[in-house]
Design a protein around this motif. Structure first.
Motif, mmCIF file in Angstrom:
data_model
loop_
_atom_site.group_PDB
_atom_site.id
_atom_site.type_symbol
_atom_site.label_atom_id
_atom_site.label_comp_id
_atom_site.label_asym_id
_atom_site.label_seq_id
_atom_site.Cartn_x
_atom_site.Cartn_y
_atom_site.Cartn_z
ATOM 1 N N ASN A 113 0.816 -1.220 0.000
ATOM 2 C CA ASN A 113 0.000 0.000 0.000
ATOM 3 C C ASN A 113 0.842 1.257 0.000
ATOM 4 O O ASN A 113 0.487 2.275 0.603
ATOM 5 C CB ASN A 113 -0.945 0.026 1.224
ATOM 6 C CG ASN A 113 -2.078 -0.975 1.060
ATOM 7 O OD1 ASN A 113 -2.572 -1.189 -0.046
ATOM 8 N ND2 ASN A 113 -2.457 -1.610 2.148
ATOM 9 N N SER A 169 -6.653 1.037 -9.222
ATOM 10 C CA SER A 169 -7.224 1.766 -8.099
ATOM 11 C C SER A 169 -6.244 2.851 -7.695
ATOM 12 O O SER A 169 -5.096 2.857 -8.109
ATOM 13 C CB SER A 169 -7.455 0.825 -6.916
ATOM 14 O OG SER A 169 -6.196 0.467 -6.361
ATOM 15 N N GLY A 192 -6.033 3.911 -4.270
ATOM 16 C CA GLY A 192 -5.705 3.894 -2.844
ATOM 17 C C GLY A 192 -4.569 2.983 -2.442
ATOM 18 O O GLY A 192 -3.993 3.143 -1.377
ATOM 19 N N PRO A 206 -10.747 5.559 -3.497
ATOM 20 C CA PRO A 206 -11.195 4.973 -2.228
ATOM 21 C C PRO A 206 -12.311 5.803 -1.615
ATOM 22 O O PRO A 206 -12.385 7.013 -1.811
ATOM 23 C CB PRO A 206 -9.937 5.062 -1.361
ATOM 24 C CG PRO A 206 -9.179 6.222 -1.918
ATOM 25 C CD PRO A 206 -9.480 6.285 -3.377
ATOM 26 N N SER A 207 -13.179 5.139 -0.886
ATOM 27 C CA SER A 207 -14.223 5.877 -0.167
ATOM 28 C C SER A 207 -13.623 6.454 1.108
ATOM 29 O O SER A 207 -12.538 6.077 1.514
ATOM 30 C CB SER A 207 -15.369 4.948 0.216
ATOM 31 O OG SER A 207 -15.654 4.083 -0.843
ATOM 32 N N ASP A 236 -12.382 4.070 3.756
ATOM 33 C CA ASP A 236 -11.425 3.068 3.286
ATOM 34 C C ASP A 236 -10.535 2.592 4.421
ATOM 35 O O ASP A 236 -10.098 3.378 5.260
ATOM 36 C CB ASP A 236 -10.574 3.701 2.177
ATOM 37 C CG ASP A 236 -9.755 2.681 1.444
ATOM 38 O OD1 ASP A 236 -10.355 1.874 0.729
ATOM 39 O OD2 ASP A 236 -8.526 2.689 1.627
ATOM 40 N N ASP A 237 -10.251 1.300 4.452
ATOM 41 C CA ASP A 237 -9.463 0.793 5.574
ATOM 42 C C ASP A 237 -7.957 0.859 5.346
ATOM 43 O O ASP A 237 -7.184 0.477 6.218
ATOM 44 C CB ASP A 237 -9.892 -0.641 5.913
ATOM 45 C CG ASP A 237 -9.848 -1.543 4.678
ATOM 46 O OD1 ASP A 237 -10.263 -2.708 4.778
ATOM 47 O OD2 ASP A 237 -9.417 -1.066 3.598
ATOM 48 N N SER A 250 -4.259 5.476 2.075
ATOM 49 C CA SER A 250 -4.888 5.678 0.756
ATOM 50 C C SER A 250 -4.942 7.145 0.326
ATOM 51 O O SER A 250 -4.792 7.437 -0.860
ATOM 52 C CB SER A 250 -6.258 5.013 0.670
ATOM 53 O OG SER A 250 -7.194 5.621 1.510
ATOM 54 N N SER A 309 -3.532 8.172 -3.251
ATOM 55 C CA SER A 309 -4.457 8.762 -4.219
ATOM 56 C C SER A 309 -3.977 10.117 -4.711
ATOM 57 O O SER A 309 -4.014 10.397 -5.913
ATOM 58 C CB SER A 309 -5.850 8.923 -3.628
ATOM 59 O OG SER A 309 -6.323 7.688 -3.154
ATOM 60 N N GLU A 332 -16.006 5.629 -7.790
ATOM 61 C CA GLU A 332 -15.876 5.460 -6.342
ATOM 62 C C GLU A 332 -16.557 4.181 -5.905
ATOM 63 O O GLU A 332 -17.704 3.923 -6.285
ATOM 64 C CB GLU A 332 -16.486 6.646 -5.609
ATOM 65 C CG GLU A 332 -15.536 7.828 -5.530
ATOM 66 C CD GLU A 332 -16.132 8.991 -4.750
ATOM 67 O OE1 GLU A 332 -16.650 8.753 -3.652
ATOM 68 O OE2 GLU A 332 -16.081 10.119 -5.270
ATOM 69 N N ASN A 333 -15.844 3.405 -5.087
ATOM 70 C CA ASN A 333 -16.395 2.137 -4.626
ATOM 71 C C ASN A 333 -17.759 2.311 -3.971
ATOM 72 O O ASN A 333 -18.672 1.505 -4.173
ATOM 73 C CB ASN A 333 -15.438 1.469 -3.638
ATOM 74 C CG ASN A 333 -14.459 0.557 -4.351
ATOM 75 O OD1 ASN A 333 -14.706 0.110 -5.466
ATOM 76 N ND2 ASN A 333 -13.343 0.274 -3.713
ATOM 77 N N GLN A 334 -17.895 3.360 -3.181
ATOM 78 C CA GLN A 334 -19.163 3.554 -2.474
ATOM 79 C C GLN A 334 -20.338 3.678 -3.443
ATOM 80 O O GLN A 334 -21.421 3.160 -3.195
ATOM 81 C CB GLN A 334 -19.075 4.801 -1.581
ATOM 82 C CG GLN A 334 -20.234 4.935 -0.611
ATOM 83 C CD GLN A 334 -20.385 3.700 0.255
ATOM 84 O OE1 GLN A 334 -19.424 3.203 0.837
ATOM 85 N NE2 GLN A 334 -21.599 3.163 0.312
#
Lengths: 442, 434
Positions: B67, B106, B108, B139-140, B143-144, B148, B152, B170-172
């Motif tokens: 990451n 992605s 993030g 990422p929202s 995001d965990d 990120s 980003s 966006e994932n959300q």
């Protein structure tokens, strides 16, 4: 005398086949042998097996539209396109005039010139070259302008007529006004005349007159093809009163384009209706001509919604005043009547000098062609090709929107990266403002 | 194979082996797959689409990027540069005419974000004339992955500078769309049965038999890419290809973030229920519930808009809806009729018609501002910075430049928004001597 058609870009390659189908169908029918021969010679050549091949060159920067056009014609079994008469690439012009004009045009110059040369040499006598394109996209407009330039260089004495389709005012392509401005400013120098159809106008004809509920691009193209066919099909003219004219484009140009500053031609044709209504309608020449005259002076493009209050000014007031009254002043008009009892039609009202600018000799302003053969299923039909102020407002709108965008420099980077600079744009704007001014002050 | 498959795949030389009767034997995807850990790529090589890929098209490593954008961009970027260029070049040479690169990653994480943007730069260097279209999954807020925001924003700077067009997802938003469809499917109300394979979350016509966790969401993105390329693959009366999209929707080089929406989300199975009218499809395309990122284009300012219509829809339907919707939308003063339209005759599998809308709109600003906020919160505390700065090739200026690039971008959008409130007047025309 034959016409070589050059179909450019998606629009040109969609309208082109409709035009050939229209003139083919129109020339087929009982009791019209000389008409048929003249029309066929004008648009087609015949192979040794008796197959009619269109005198046409198809150019596009992507293959799908040309494939469709060629396949559809072949399937009809009535006429087809020449086997090697097309040129296409794969990647398109991306709606970018600069890409079409500066990159694709020069890159493929020789191939396209070869194709046109072959078609021209096949003609016994060349009546002229008819280039068909839209102004909104990248290929028709950019490559089309470049090709027109090449044709002008190749055939300095030939008549070159460009048919332009102007896009809907509320966008089909966001940069359409830029592409249009760049096209029009250059074609004005290169072409002998620009015959214009506007999608907005033709759309209204489809919806209001022809009652088509779900209008498709095919419907639009059929109307355009009908109107063009009504002009290009054989007719008796001033120069050729007892035989079908062998110089239709030359005569059209000498009737309408008296001065190089004024080359914009608009077209209208009445009556227009759905085929189901055709059988139930009967028109008289006086009725048709009365409508057509009012359409001319009130600048209505179809026979519905005509403003009958507009009248010809009795005195030559200043143009501003007559402009405000909605009066559309002409430089010259060419009327083409086709059908039953055509010799009985009286077009005297179109010769009224008050319709025209005073600085042209009165006998040069109005021309009349006719043909006793009914056109495309209409017992009587009347077309008017006009060199008048009728395209002034759409042109002005186009330039206004392009200028608005230019002032903010939006999209400039897309053009400069292919070699068209801001100065090139300024030159184009200058040319068009000049044309707008000339037409405004008629 | 006609034009349609040739676009994304090519015939493999010597013919494919493998299972008889398989529709995809003999085809190879025009793709290069890159990941710095093996899990996902192994699954692809063992999955139902394995025949589409030869092992040389997959480039992977073992330990992943942790990451960490810097690891992806600088470390792996240098190590794998040659190999990636080589594979891409090989794929490009197999094309008659290369029109566009789709880069999908992605934002993030470390590999997609870091190595992905390195690949973007590399494509610009090696193939400067080929359009680069990036599909970037942002990422929202919840995001965990803690880093990120760093990843980003560092990636965004690259996208702003080196991509021709970016489709932020966006994932959300994908999650919300999936729930909406599943809710509809499970209400049990009469007339609410959805026709099989007609949703944008089903892999309609796809090969996979069982659904994996992100499949529904990923199918939405896959459908987006299918719709964007429909004009290139199928015929239509008004073609709109990828180069035209980039040309019409990007008025200024950096402002190339396009919000996408797909409608309809599903088709109802019961033919006795009147199908949702065509016009509803257009209305939905502009509603914030159908956007693939959390954005509300309807209540912000449009710079440009593209509509790609597929199926049995006519020009007049398109024009009627543009006329109807125009007054409800704000367009920038110099582009009040800024519409790009396309008509493709072939609808997506399972649908009779569909609409893709792409908007260049200032509604992306709030998302970008939120992203910047999250970045600044971490950066202010210098949290986790050492993981990045320890990587060869990465230094603090990378962070500050990325931040100012994002700030600059947000400012550009703000400036455009401010022009929206000023009364619009046409600028004076060019004066020519009469």
């Amino acid at each position: 005398m034959s016409v070589v058609t050059v179909q450019l870009g998606q629009c040109g390659n969609q309208i082109g086949p409709e035009l050939f189908s229209t003139v083919y169908e129109d020339s087929t029918g009982a009791g019209r042998k000389t008409y048929q021969e003249s029309s066929r010679e004008r648009f087609f050549w015949e192979t040794s097996d008796g197959v009619l091949v269109a005198r046409s060159v198809l150019v596009d920067m992507e293959p799908k539209v040309i494939s469709q056009a060629v396949a559809k014609a072949s399937k009809s079994g009535k006429w087809r396109y020449g086997e090697k008469a097309h040129f296409c690439q794969k990647q398109g012009s991306g709606n970018n005039w600069a890409n079409g004009y500066c990159v694709h045009g020069p890159r493929h110059k020789e191939s396209v010139e070869d194709l046109v040369r072959r078609e021209v040499e096949r003609c016994d006598r060349l009546a002229g070259i008819f280039a068909m394109m839209s102004v909104a996209g990248g290929t028709g407009s950019g490559v089309g302008t470049f090709v027109t330039q090449c044709l002008r260089d190749m055939y300095p004495q030939a008549f070159i007529l460009n048919h332009l389709t102007w896009p809907y005012g509320t966008g089909e392509v966001i940069v359409q006004n830029y592409n249009s401005v760049l096209t029009l400013s250059r074609l004005y120098q290169l072409s002998d005349a620009l015959v214009v159809h506007e999608n907005d106008t033709v759309h209204k004809i489809c919806s209001r007159l022809m009652n088509i509920k779900h209008i498709s691009i095919g419907d639009i193209n059929k109307v355009i093809a009908h109107q063009l066919g009504s002009v290009l099909q054989p007719a008796y003219t001033g120069d050729s009163p007892s035989n079908y004219s062998r110089n239709p484009i030359g005569e059209l140009l000498s009737s309408l384009v008296c001065h190089p500053e004024y080359k914009l031609l608009s077209l209208c044709n009445i009556p227009q209706m759905s085929h189901t209504s055709l059988a139930y309608s009967a028109y008289t020449w006086p009725g048709l001509l009365k409508h057509l005259r009012q359409m001319l002076i009130a600048n209505a493009r179809m026979e519905e919604g005509i403003d009958w209050k507009v009248c010809v000014p009795s005195s030559r007031g200043d143009s501003v005043r007559t402009g405000q009254m909605g009066f559309n002043r002409s430089l010259a008009n060419l009327m083409i009547l086709r059908g039953k009892d055509v010799s009985s039609a009286d077009a005297g009202a179109f010769k009224d000098p008050a319709l025209y600018v005073p600085w042209l000799p009165p006998d040069g302003t109005f021309s009349l062609w006719n043909s006793p053969v009914p056109f495309n299923g209409y017992e009587k039909s009347a077309s008017l090709v006009s060199n008048s102020q009728s395209l002034l407002k759409p042109l002005d709108n186009m330039v206004r929107k392009a200028w608005n965008m230019f002032v903010s420099r939006a999209y400039m980077h897309q053009y400069t990266k292919f070699g068209i600079s801001e100065d090139d744009f300024l030159d184009s704007f200058t040319t068009l403002e000049q044309i707008i001014s000339s037409y405004s002050h008629l | 194979m006609g034009v349609r498959t040739v676009c994304f795949c090519r015939r493999s030389d010597g013919g494919g082996g493998g299972a008889t009767g398989s529709r995809i034997s003999g085809l190879r995807a025009r793709a290069v797959l890159v990941d710095m850990e093996e899990g996902v790529l192994s699954e692809v090589l063992q999955g139902p689409l394995r025949q589409l890929f030869s092992t040389t098209q997959l480039i992977s490593d073992v330990s992943g990027s942790g990451n960490n954008w810097a690891v992806g961009h600088h470390s792996y970027g240098s190590v794998y540069r040659e190999q990636i260029v080589d594979q891409v070049r090989r794929a490009a040479e197999q094309c008659d005419c290369l029109q566009c690169f789709f880069i999908i990653h992605s934002m993030g994480g470390g590999t997609g974000s870091g190595l992905g943007t390195r690949v973007l730069k590399l494509l610009e260097d090696e193939f400067p004339e080929v359009c680069r279209l990036v599909t970037a999954v942002y990422p929202s807020a919840e995001d965990d992955v803690i880093t990120s925001p760093y990843n980003s924003v560092l990636a965004m700077r690259e996208l702003t500078e080196h991509a021709d067009c970016v489709l932020p997802i966006e994932n959300q938003s994908l999650v919300d769309i999936v729930s909406k469809i599943q809710h509809m499917a499970h209400t049990g109300k009469p007339g609410s049965v959805i026709k099989k394979d007609s949703t944008i979350i089903s892999g309609q016509g796809g090969v996979a038999k069982t659904e994996k966790p992100f499949d529904a969401m990923n199918n939405i993105v896959a459908n987006l890419l299918l719709n964007i390329t429909s004009s290139a693959r199928f015929e239509g009366s008004l073609n709109m290809d990828l180069n035209e999209i980039a040309m019409n929707l990007v008025p200024f080089p950096r402002l190339h973030y396009l919000v996408s929406s797909l409608t309809p989300l599903y088709t109802l199975a019961d033919v006795n229920i009147p199908t949702r009218r065509l016009d509803q499809m257009f209305t939905d395309a502009f509603s914030k519930d159908h956007q693939l990122m959390r954005a509300d284009p309807k209540h912000n300012l449009y710079l440009a808009c593209a509509l790609m219509l597929r199926g049995n829809v006519q020009l007049s339907d398109l024009r009627r809806n543009i006329e109807r919707l125009r007054p409800t939308l704000s367009f920038v003063q110099w582009n009040t009729e800024g519409w790009k339209t396309g008509l493709c005759s072939v609808p997506p599998v399972g649908h009779t018609h569909s609409l893709l809308a792409l908007a260049n709109n200032t509604c992306v600003k709030p998302s970008f501002m939120e992203l910047r906020e999250r970045f600044v919160r971490l950066y202010r505390k210098k949290a986790h910075l050492h993981h990045y700065l320890g990587v060869d090739g990465m230094d603090v200026s990378g962070f500050s430049e990325a931040l100012s690039s994002l700030t600059g971008l947000i400012d550009q959008y703000s400036q455009l928004d401010s022009t929206n409130t000023a009364p619009s007047q046409d600028p004076p025309r060019l004066n020519i001597a009469c």
